[in-house]
Design a protein around this motif. Structure first.
Motif, mmCIF file in Angstrom:
data_model
loop_
_atom_site.group_PDB
_atom_site.id
_atom_site.type_symbol
_atom_site.label_atom_id
_atom_site.label_comp_id
_atom_site.label_asym_id
_atom_site.label_seq_id
_atom_site.Cartn_x
_atom_site.Cartn_y
_atom_site.Cartn_z
ATOM 1 N N ILE A 3 0.867 -1.170 0.000
ATOM 2 C CA ILE A 3 0.000 0.000 0.000
ATOM 3 C C ILE A 3 0.907 1.225 0.000
ATOM 4 O O ILE A 3 1.793 1.336 0.849
ATOM 5 C CB ILE A 3 -0.905 0.031 1.243
ATOM 6 C CG1 ILE A 3 -1.781 -1.219 1.313
ATOM 7 C CG2 ILE A 3 -1.755 1.303 1.249
ATOM 8 C CD1 ILE A 3 -2.540 -1.355 2.616
ATOM 9 N N LEU A 5 0.799 5.579 -0.326
ATOM 10 C CA LEU A 5 -0.048 6.775 -0.282
ATOM 11 C C LEU A 5 0.784 7.975 -0.696
ATOM 12 O O LEU A 5 1.859 8.204 -0.137
ATOM 13 C CB LEU A 5 -0.594 7.004 1.124
ATOM 14 C CG LEU A 5 -1.554 5.928 1.625
ATOM 15 C CD1 LEU A 5 -0.875 5.004 2.583
ATOM 16 C CD2 LEU A 5 -2.758 6.569 2.257
ATOM 17 N N PHE A 27 -8.850 0.068 4.356
ATOM 18 C CA PHE A 27 -9.389 -0.007 3.002
ATOM 19 C C PHE A 27 -10.080 -1.362 2.916
ATOM 20 O O PHE A 27 -9.466 -2.395 3.170
ATOM 21 C CB PHE A 27 -8.269 0.112 1.961
ATOM 22 C CG PHE A 27 -7.535 1.419 2.028
ATOM 23 C CD1 PHE A 27 -8.111 2.582 1.549
ATOM 24 C CD2 PHE A 27 -6.270 1.486 2.586
ATOM 25 C CE1 PHE A 27 -7.444 3.795 1.622
ATOM 26 C CE2 PHE A 27 -5.585 2.692 2.663
ATOM 27 C CZ PHE A 27 -6.172 3.850 2.181
ATOM 28 N N SER A 35 -14.863 -1.526 -9.991
ATOM 29 C CA SER A 35 -13.440 -1.214 -9.983
ATOM 30 C C SER A 35 -12.837 -1.840 -11.227
ATOM 31 O O SER A 35 -13.462 -2.686 -11.863
ATOM 32 C CB SER A 35 -12.783 -1.783 -8.721
ATOM 33 O OG SER A 35 -12.645 -3.184 -8.840
ATOM 34 N N LEU A 43 -13.859 -0.264 -3.533
ATOM 35 C CA LEU A 43 -13.064 -0.101 -2.326
ATOM 36 C C LEU A 43 -13.662 1.006 -1.468
ATOM 37 O O LEU A 43 -13.995 2.081 -1.959
ATOM 38 C CB LEU A 43 -11.625 0.258 -2.722
ATOM 39 C CG LEU A 43 -10.532 -0.070 -1.719
ATOM 40 C CD1 LEU A 43 -10.516 -1.555 -1.390
ATOM 41 C CD2 LEU A 43 -9.180 0.359 -2.254
ATOM 42 N N LEU A 79 -1.795 -1.399 -4.052
ATOM 43 C CA LEU A 79 -2.721 -0.277 -3.987
ATOM 44 C C LEU A 79 -1.935 1.023 -3.891
ATOM 45 O O LEU A 79 -1.116 1.196 -2.985
ATOM 46 C CB LEU A 79 -3.631 -0.414 -2.762
ATOM 47 C CG LEU A 79 -4.581 0.758 -2.487
ATOM 48 C CD1 LEU A 79 -5.563 0.956 -3.632
ATOM 49 C CD2 LEU A 79 -5.321 0.538 -1.171
ATOM 50 N N VAL A 81 -2.674 4.963 -3.444
ATOM 51 C CA VAL A 81 -3.718 5.911 -3.089
ATOM 52 C C VAL A 81 -3.231 7.306 -3.477
ATOM 53 O O VAL A 81 -2.221 7.785 -2.972
ATOM 54 C CB VAL A 81 -4.052 5.856 -1.587
ATOM 55 C CG1 VAL A 81 -5.197 6.813 -1.264
ATOM 56 C CG2 VAL A 81 -4.391 4.437 -1.161
ATOM 57 N N GLU A 91 -8.195 8.730 -4.675
ATOM 58 C CA GLU A 91 -8.363 7.980 -5.920
ATOM 59 C C GLU A 91 -7.465 6.752 -5.806
ATOM 60 O O GLU A 91 -6.321 6.856 -5.358
ATOM 61 C CB GLU A 91 -7.924 8.867 -7.085
ATOM 62 C CG GLU A 91 -8.070 8.264 -8.441
ATOM 63 C CD GLU A 91 -7.755 9.305 -9.493
ATOM 64 O OE1 GLU A 91 -8.695 9.953 -9.991
ATOM 65 O OE2 GLU A 91 -6.562 9.479 -9.801
ATOM 66 N N TYR A 92 -7.991 5.602 -6.204
ATOM 67 C CA TYR A 92 -7.265 4.352 -6.037
ATOM 68 C C TYR A 92 -6.762 3.844 -7.372
ATOM 69 O O TYR A 92 -7.510 3.783 -8.344
ATOM 70 C CB TYR A 92 -8.162 3.297 -5.389
ATOM 71 C CG TYR A 92 -8.771 3.796 -4.093
ATOM 72 C CD1 TYR A 92 -7.960 4.129 -3.016
ATOM 73 C CD2 TYR A 92 -10.148 3.953 -3.954
ATOM 74 C CE1 TYR A 92 -8.497 4.605 -1.826
ATOM 75 C CE2 TYR A 92 -10.695 4.420 -2.775
ATOM 76 C CZ TYR A 92 -9.872 4.736 -1.722
ATOM 77 O OH TYR A 92 -10.417 5.213 -0.556
ATOM 78 N N GLU A 93 -5.497 3.481 -7.381
ATOM 79 C CA GLU A 93 -4.880 2.903 -8.579
ATOM 80 C C GLU A 93 -4.358 1.522 -8.186
ATOM 81 O O GLU A 93 -3.741 1.364 -7.124
ATOM 82 C CB GLU A 93 -3.739 3.789 -9.068
ATOM 83 C CG GLU A 93 -3.153 3.334 -10.373
ATOM 84 C CD GLU A 93 -2.109 4.324 -10.895
ATOM 85 O OE1 GLU A 93 -1.062 3.860 -11.372
ATOM 86 O OE2 GLU A 93 -2.354 5.544 -10.819
ATOM 87 N N TYR A 94 -4.616 0.556 -9.025
ATOM 88 C CA TYR A 94 -4.196 -0.824 -8.775
ATOM 89 C C TYR A 94 -3.035 -1.137 -9.709
ATOM 90 O O TYR A 94 -3.207 -1.150 -10.920
ATOM 91 C CB TYR A 94 -5.378 -1.777 -8.994
ATOM 92 C CG TYR A 94 -6.592 -1.351 -8.184
ATOM 93 C CD1 TYR A 94 -6.686 -1.667 -6.852
ATOM 94 C CD2 TYR A 94 -7.605 -0.585 -8.762
ATOM 95 C CE1 TYR A 94 -7.774 -1.255 -6.095
ATOM 96 C CE2 TYR A 94 -8.698 -0.161 -8.019
ATOM 97 C CZ TYR A 94 -8.782 -0.506 -6.685
ATOM 98 O OH TYR A 94 -9.859 -0.095 -5.939
#
Length: 99
Positions: A3, A5, A27, A35, A43, A79, A81, A91-94
């Motif tokens: 994770i 951020l 999360f 998603s 999420l 993840l 963030v 906003e979440y990016e994978y």
């Protein structure tokens, strides 16, 4: 799973969710929405104590985490963030693990 951020996202959590040292931010997978990884799931985020941490990031004394039973959602992705300035929200990016 990792994770990460971005600094602007950390600022949003401090300002909007009153996150400070010693707090936990989860999360979690929720039914509904969509998603890029799973249709019908999205999420969510909440301040709450962990039960069984599967992945975490400690930043500025706070712990941002995903429970072990939610790791399936990420399907080999990390993840990231970010902060969406236009929407004024995270906003979440994978990000796929390299093969």
């Amino acid at each position: 799973m990792n994770i990460q951020l971005e600094p602007k996202a950390l600022s949003w959590f401090k300002d909007e969710m009153d996150v400070s040292p010693g707090h936990f931010v989860r999360f979690y997978v929720r039914y509904g929405g969509s998603s890029p990884l799973h249709q019908g799931f999205s999420l969510g985020v909440n301040k709450e104590e962990p039960i069984d941490i599967g992945a975490k990031n400690e930043s500025d004394g706070a712990v941002y985490f995903v429970e072990q039973n939610d790791l399936w959602f990420f399907d080999g992705h990390d993840l990231l963030v970010k902060y969406n300035e236009k929407l004024d929200e995270p906003e979440y990016e994978y990000v796929k693990h390299p093969s």
